[in-house]
Design an enzyme around this catalytic site. Sequence first.
Site, mmCIF file in Angstrom:
data_model
loop_
_atom_site.group_PDB
_atom_site.id
_atom_site.type_symbol
_atom_site.label_atom_id
_atom_site.label_comp_id
_atom_site.label_asym_id
_atom_site.label_seq_id
_atom_site.Cartn_x
_atom_site.Cartn_y
_atom_site.Cartn_z
ATOM 1 N N ASP A 44 -9.686 -14.769 -2.794
ATOM 2 C CA ASP A 44 -9.981 -13.252 -2.404
ATOM 3 C C ASP A 44 -8.317 -12.852 -2.396
ATOM 4 O O ASP A 44 -8.125 -11.706 -3.115
ATOM 5 C CB ASP A 44 -10.650 -13.056 -1.487
ATOM 6 C CG ASP A 44 -10.742 -11.318 -0.797
ATOM 7 O OD1 ASP A 44 -11.103 -11.042 -1.625
ATOM 8 O OD2 ASP A 44 -9.371 -10.780 0.362
ATOM 9 N N ASP A 113 -18.731 -14.980 -4.476
ATOM 10 C CA ASP A 113 -17.938 -15.752 -2.836
ATOM 11 C C ASP A 113 -17.436 -17.151 -3.986
ATOM 12 O O ASP A 113 -16.642 -17.556 -4.120
ATOM 13 C CB ASP A 113 -18.484 -16.052 -1.846
ATOM 14 C CG ASP A 113 -19.136 -15.156 -1.151
ATOM 15 O OD1 ASP A 113 -18.232 -13.944 -1.359
ATOM 16 O OD2 ASP A 113 -19.454 -15.079 0.046
ATOM 17 N N GLU A 116 -14.911 -16.270 -6.159
ATOM 18 C CA GLU A 116 -13.501 -16.133 -5.701
ATOM 19 C C GLU A 116 -13.116 -17.512 -5.282
ATOM 20 O O GLU A 116 -11.320 -17.817 -4.887
ATOM 21 C CB GLU A 116 -13.786 -15.473 -4.274
ATOM 22 C CG GLU A 116 -13.720 -13.575 -4.509
ATOM 23 C CD GLU A 116 -14.042 -12.724 -3.533
ATOM 24 O OE1 GLU A 116 -13.269 -11.737 -3.491
ATOM 25 O OE2 GLU A 116 -14.220 -13.475 -2.636
#
Length: 229
Positions: A44, A113, A116
């Site tokens: 991220d 997620d 990332e």
Amino acid sequence: MSASLDRLERKLGYTFKNQDQMLLALTHRSYAGRNNERLEFLGDAILNFVVGEALFERFPQAREGQLSRLRARLVKGETLARLARGFDLGDYLRLGSGELKSGGFRRESILADALEALIGAIYQDADMQTARERILAWLTDEFDGLTLVDTNKDPKTRLQEFLQSRACELPRYEVVDIQGEPHCRTFFVECEVVLLNKKSRGQGVSRRIAEQVAAAAALIALGVENGND
């Protein structure tokens, strides 16, 4: 390495030297043992930096708030999940039995997620330049479709897109007071955002205007905008 992971590497455009890094990036917390949350955290941060740097170079005349809004659009969960689906990432995730039964391999937040986490894994397996190249290659179409005109959105829309990019709950607006005569009223609205300890406030001659003012105040409080954009 299994043929399936080999296919995923071809889609990603990167071959891992350390297969364990790739497997870890694909491992959801519902799966037994170590999971991808730390790699997701790293990915991220890298994603936000790379996209921010690219926007800084691409739009030299853009103001800070405009750049922030463009970045929020590129790194939001919806965008990342769409990319992940293009890689068929859900087919490669390691999920616990409960998450598997509930269709976790299709869930937007899990897909975003995991992507990332893969960015973090590529950085760990190679270097920053390689991670940058992959991110920019994956986001080519999104970058090509950007213009500064896209940033001319109202504060409520900008706040919503920012929160979605952080996988946060949407803001809640509440009219807390109405003053004045029916033909000349002033509405007072509070905006609650989970990332802020204090509600932002706005007032206007209509509920809609008061909500926009409150949303603008929330964006300033979040540090996304400085009030001059």
